[in-house]
Design an enzyme around this catalytic site. Sequence first.
Site, PDB file in Angstrom:
ATOM      1  NE  ARG A  73       0.316   1.368   3.353  1.00  0.00           N
ATOM      2  CZ  ARG A  73       1.277   2.221   3.591  1.00  0.00           C
ATOM      3  NH1 ARG A  73       2.541   1.812   3.676  1.00  0.00           N
ATOM      4  NH2 ARG A  73       1.057   3.508   3.756  1.00  0.00           N
ATOM      5  N   GLY A  74       0.285   2.413  -0.095  1.00  0.00           N
ATOM      6  CA  GLY A  74       1.077   3.633  -0.242  1.00  0.00           C
ATOM      7  C   GLY A  74       1.142   3.956  -1.728  1.00  0.00           C
ATOM      8  CB  ALA A  75       0.389   7.103  -3.549  1.00  0.00           C
ATOM      9  NE  ARG A  79      -6.136   1.098  -1.644  1.00  0.00           N
ATOM     10  CZ  ARG A  79      -5.457   1.586  -0.594  1.00  0.00           C
ATOM     11  NH1 ARG A  79      -4.170   1.326  -0.453  1.00  0.00           N
ATOM     12  NH2 ARG A  79      -6.072   2.341   0.300  1.00  0.00           N
ATOM     13  CD  GLN A 111      -2.903   2.734   6.897  1.00  0.00           C
ATOM     14  OE1 GLN A 111      -3.448   3.079   7.949  1.00  0.00           O
ATOM     15  NE2 GLN A 111      -3.571   2.636   5.777  1.00  0.00           N
ATOM     16  CG  ASP A 118      -2.881   8.255  -1.245  1.00  0.00           C
ATOM     17  OD1 ASP A 118      -2.594   8.631  -0.094  1.00  0.00           O
ATOM     18  OD2 ASP A 118      -2.768   7.073  -1.629  1.00  0.00           O
ATOM     19  CG  ASN A 142      -1.831  11.708   2.939  1.00  0.00           C
ATOM     20  OD1 ASN A 142      -1.353  10.795   2.267  1.00  0.00           O
ATOM     21  ND2 ASN A 142      -1.454  11.917   4.193  1.00  0.00           N
ATOM     22  CE  LYS A 143      -4.774   5.861   4.729  1.00  0.00           C
ATOM     23  NZ  LYS A 143      -5.769   5.055   3.963  1.00  0.00           N
TER      24      LYS A 143
HETATM   25  O1  MRU Z   1      -4.382   3.314   2.393  1.00  0.00           O
HETATM   26  P1  MRU Z   1      -2.905   3.486   2.227  1.00  0.00           P
HETATM   27  O2  MRU Z   1      -2.113   2.868   3.340  1.00  0.00           O
HETATM   28  O3  MRU Z   1      -2.439   3.067   0.862  1.00  0.00           O
HETATM   29  O4  MRU Z   1      -2.691   5.054   2.327  1.00  0.00           O
HETATM   30  C1  MRU Z   1      -1.398   5.574   2.208  1.00  0.00           C
HETATM   31  C2  MRU Z   1      -1.319   7.037   2.421  1.00  0.00           C
HETATM   32  O5  MRU Z   1      -2.300   7.719   2.619  1.00  0.00           O
HETATM   33  C3  MRU Z   1       0.052   7.654   2.283  1.00  0.00           C
HETATM   34  O6  MRU Z   1       0.170   8.787   3.116  1.00  0.00           O
HETATM   35  C4  MRU Z   1       0.262   8.096   0.828  1.00  0.00           C
HETATM   36  O7  MRU Z   1      -0.006   7.043  -0.049  1.00  0.00           O
HETATM   37  C5  MRU Z   1       1.608   8.605   0.597  1.00  0.00           C
HETATM   38  S1  MRU Z   1       2.809   7.322   0.570  1.00  0.00           S
HETATM   39  C6  MRU Z   1       4.328   7.931   0.210  1.00  0.00           C
END
Ligand code: MRU
Length: 344
Positions: free
Chosen positions: A46-48, A86, A195, A236, A246-247
Amino acid sequence: MSFFTLRLVDQGVEMLDQRALPGEEKYVLLRDGEEVARAIEDMVVRGAPAIGVAAAMGVAAELSRSPDEELEAALDRVVARLRRTRPTAVNLSWALERIGTHLRTLLREGASPERLRREARAMAQRIHDEDVAACRAIGDAGAELVRSEASVLTHCNAGALATAGYGTALGVIRSAAREGHVARVLACETRPYLQGARLTAWELSQDSIPVTLITDSMGGALMSQGEVDLVVVGADRIARNGDVANKIGTYSLAVLARAHDIPFYVAAPLSTVDRKAASGADIPIEQRSSEEVVVFANTRIAPEGVRALHPAFDVTPAEYISAIITELGIARPPYERSLASQTR
Ligand code: MRU
């Protein structure tokens, strides 16, 4: 760093299973595009930026298993499948667009099946390597915003685990820590998926960077007590005007930071900037299941029959963001102009 997030191997894609952290450091092998798509949906990775890299590697893995005469159809199919995994992180469609366009051009030019497979792997590897380089550049550019003895608050995990390596927000923290400027990192636990508690706390501990876990509702009180010098988060998707998805919880922290006159920084590679999105209103927000909120560590914490809302991301308007740190440097408001001048 003692771990890797994901890598291309002869048999497919190898990934650290992030669902098992911090308890277990376990790697899984995904052999084709469908397995990679499921790994993205199930949050193995996970993570963009990391899911963009995973998607490109998924395309390469799929093509290496497809018969010669089906390569073109397999490419279309796997790109469409991975694109649906996603919706919010634009790095996913960015990476698929990049590898898909490259391979379709080769197909039109009559490239042999072997060349196509080779080029798919090379492009996936390039996307991976460029992401690591971008993160290092972001880290080094952002470190100058962190003065000595800083208490830095971050949300979610924007670290090596969320990228091909080094991280974006945690890249800034890593580079600043190397210069001896980080007194401590306050990591929000990041309900409901944790996370922050599971991944950021683990990753920073691995690097011996002092980390203190806080619950998501503590940020405001700590800011009012002078316990936070700056906030740095990942993204994201960033719209042309600088609005940032973002999250979930990022927006609240940005408003609180403004109320307490604390700088609020976003760190992200240019692959996270969606040039087609004029503002945050154009960003699709992933809605995840109610179960992830009402069930905690396999125990139901809300009465039977109660459903929870679960938008996985929120949008922070550009006006709350002090600067956006990319691999090309520090963009300041107005972002319409500063982001437009940052192109690769
Ligand atoms: O749902 P996730 O864990 O994929 O969400 C991740 C985030 O919101 C991160 O802050 C974002 O992707 C930046 S990662 C460098």
